[in-house]
Design a protein around this motif. Structure first.
Motif, PDB file in Angstrom:
ATOM      1  N   ARG A 181     -14.565   0.865  12.218  1.00 17.54           N
ATOM      2  CA  ARG A 181     -15.474   1.437  11.210  1.00 17.54           C
ATOM      3  C   ARG A 181     -15.131   2.902  10.985  1.00 17.54           C
ATOM      4  NH1 ARG A 181     -19.577  -1.429   9.160  1.00 17.54           N
ATOM      5  NH2 ARG A 181     -20.124   0.406   7.952  1.00 17.54           N
ATOM      6  N   LYS A 182     -15.179   3.323   9.741  1.00 18.25           N
ATOM      7  CA  LYS A 182     -14.856   4.730   9.455  1.00 18.25           C
ATOM      8  C   LYS A 182     -15.955   5.674   9.921  1.00 18.25           C
ATOM      9  CE  LYS A 182     -11.698   4.033   5.677  1.00 18.25           C
ATOM     10  NZ  LYS A 182     -11.293   4.247   4.322  1.00 18.25           N
ATOM     11  N   ASP A 183     -17.206   5.154   9.934  1.00 19.59           N
ATOM     12  CA  ASP A 183     -18.318   6.063  10.242  1.00 19.59           C
ATOM     13  C   ASP A 183     -18.762   5.963  11.699  1.00 19.59           C
ATOM     14  OD1 ASP A 183     -19.427   3.597  10.338  1.00 19.59           O
ATOM     15  OD2 ASP A 183     -21.011   3.987   8.852  1.00 19.59           O
ATOM     16  N   ALA A 193     -15.059   0.842   4.080  1.00 15.46           N
ATOM     17  CA  ALA A 193     -15.842   0.911   5.319  1.00 15.46           C
ATOM     18  C   ALA A 193     -14.998   0.931   6.594  1.00 15.46           C
ATOM     19  CB  ALA A 193     -16.814  -0.274   5.380  1.00 15.46           C
TER      20      ALA A 193
END
Ligand SMILES: Nc1ncnc2c1ncn2[C@@H]1O[C@H](COP(=O)(O)OP(=O)(O)OP(=O)(O)O)[C@@H](O)[C@H]1O
Ligand SMILES: [Mg+2]
Length: 140
Positions: free
Chosen positions: A136-138, A72
């Protein structure tokens, strides 16, 4: 949760040239992990302060720069440690303006404010500061 705990880079810290190397490697890894330039600068500044302390108060030490990302989050972790005399009173050392060398006393408290996570342990023969920053990756 998966995470890589292998150090990506270990820099021996003995001279100011080593501080430059540690800064550069930290910035490079942060850029690889998609941190923006402001975060790259925060991390590089934190690494400068911690490694400068190593030279000033312990003579030499090491700086471990790791990718601690998981599914994540993109995360960078830096551990700066030395086998010097240690910090007699860590709580005092973390206060703005406390310095035993007549300097500003801004390095440790300033570093804590720059990063997401800050841990310090110190006793005679071992001072270890662990910092990390995550994103956060997203994120949009
Ligand atoms: N690695 C270390 N080993 C032993 N003592 C340390 C170490 N790092 C910090 N200290 C102690 O903690 C104090 C506070 O450190 P900090 O980096 O906040 O300020 P400073 O180095 O005195 O000044 P500045 O970083 O603003 O130039 C230092 O004066 C020193 O007494
Ligand atoms: Mg300092």
């Amino acid at each position: 949760m998966t995470s890589s705990s292998e150090p990506d880079a270990v820099v021996d810290i003995c001279t100011t040239a080593d501080i430059v190397v540690a800064r550069r490697l930290t910035r490079q890894l942060a850029a690889c992990l998609d941190f923006g330039s402001a975060d790259q600068t925060r991390l590089a500044t934190a690494v400068s302060e911690l490694t400068r302390n190593v030279i000033e108060y312990a003579g030499h030490g090491t700086c471990h720069i790791s990718d601690a990302s998981d599914l994540a989050f993109n995360s960078i972790q830096v551990i700066v440690e030395d086998n010097g005399p240690g910090i007699a009173n860590v709580a005092q050392a973390m206060q703005d303006g406390y310095s035993t060398s007549g300097s500003l006393g801004a390095g440790l408290p300033g570093t804590r404010r720059l990063v997401d996570s800050f841990m310090i342990e110190s006793r005679p023969g071992l001072t270890r500061v662990t910092i990390s920053m995550s994103m956060r990756k997203d994120r949009p």
